[in-house]
Design an enzyme around this catalytic site. Structure first.
Site, short mmCIF file in Angstrom:
data_model
loop_
_atom_site.label_atom_id
_atom_site.label_comp_id
_atom_site.label_asym_id
_atom_site.label_seq_id
_atom_site.Cartn_x
_atom_site.Cartn_y
_atom_site.Cartn_z
N THR A 104 0.81 -1.22 0.00
CA THR A 104 0.00 0.00 0.00
C THR A 104 0.84 1.27 0.00
O THR A 104 0.39 2.29 -0.52
CB THR A 104 -0.97 0.04 1.20
OG1 THR A 104 -0.24 -0.11 2.41
CG2 THR A 104 -2.00 -1.07 1.08
N CYS A 105 2.03 1.24 0.56
CA CYS A 105 2.87 2.44 0.59
C CYS A 105 3.26 2.89 -0.81
O CYS A 105 3.63 4.05 -1.02
CB CYS A 105 4.13 2.21 1.42
SG CYS A 105 3.81 1.99 3.17
N PHE A 106 3.21 1.97 -1.76
CA PHE A 106 3.67 2.26 -3.12
C PHE A 106 2.59 2.06 -4.18
O PHE A 106 2.89 2.08 -5.38
CB PHE A 106 4.88 1.38 -3.46
CG PHE A 106 5.98 1.50 -2.45
CD1 PHE A 106 6.76 2.64 -2.38
CD2 PHE A 106 6.20 0.49 -1.53
CE1 PHE A 106 7.76 2.77 -1.43
CE2 PHE A 106 7.20 0.61 -0.57
CZ PHE A 106 7.98 1.75 -0.52
#
Length: 119
Positions: A85-87
């Site tokens: 999710t961070c990317f």
């Protein structure tokens, strides 16, 4: 959504014309309900809503704009789709059939709604 997606790994050269990607978008556009699309977006980006300025405004954990990313994955090592999710990144295994891809996506977004897991 599709216009703001980048493709990596085995998907890099054929992009949206890779058979697995063609099937992926057919499932998203023709078979998924609005709820399932929201759950997929939540699974990959951490938010079930499209940003106010559209998919071109997706952000990564550092606040930079980052497209929705689809990376190829080895089905033996990664049998189900996996998200980072961070990317805004989806590791999408190369499935042999539409049914397998659909089942993999449904399973992944269903488990994702239960809570956090540990790799």
């Amino acid at each position: 959504w599709k216009e703001n997606t980048s493709y990596h790994g085995e998907y890099r050269f054929a992009k949206e014309k890779h058979p697995n990607i063609v099937t992926f978008w057919k499932i998203i556009e023709e078979e998924f309900t609005g709820e399932e699309r929201s759950r997929l977006l939540q699974f990959v980006t951490g938010s079930s809503c499209v940003p106010p300025h559209g998919f071109k405004a997706l952000q990564s954990n550092d606040g930079q704009f980052r497209k929705f990313n689809i990376w190829s994955a080895n089905k033996i090592e990664t049998p189900l789709p996996k998200a980072h999710t961070c990317f805004n990144k989806l590791d999408l295994p190369i499935y042999e059939s539409k049914t397998d891809l659909l089942n993999g996506l449904i399973t992944a977004i269903s488990f994702a709604s239960v809570g956090f897991g540990i790799d």
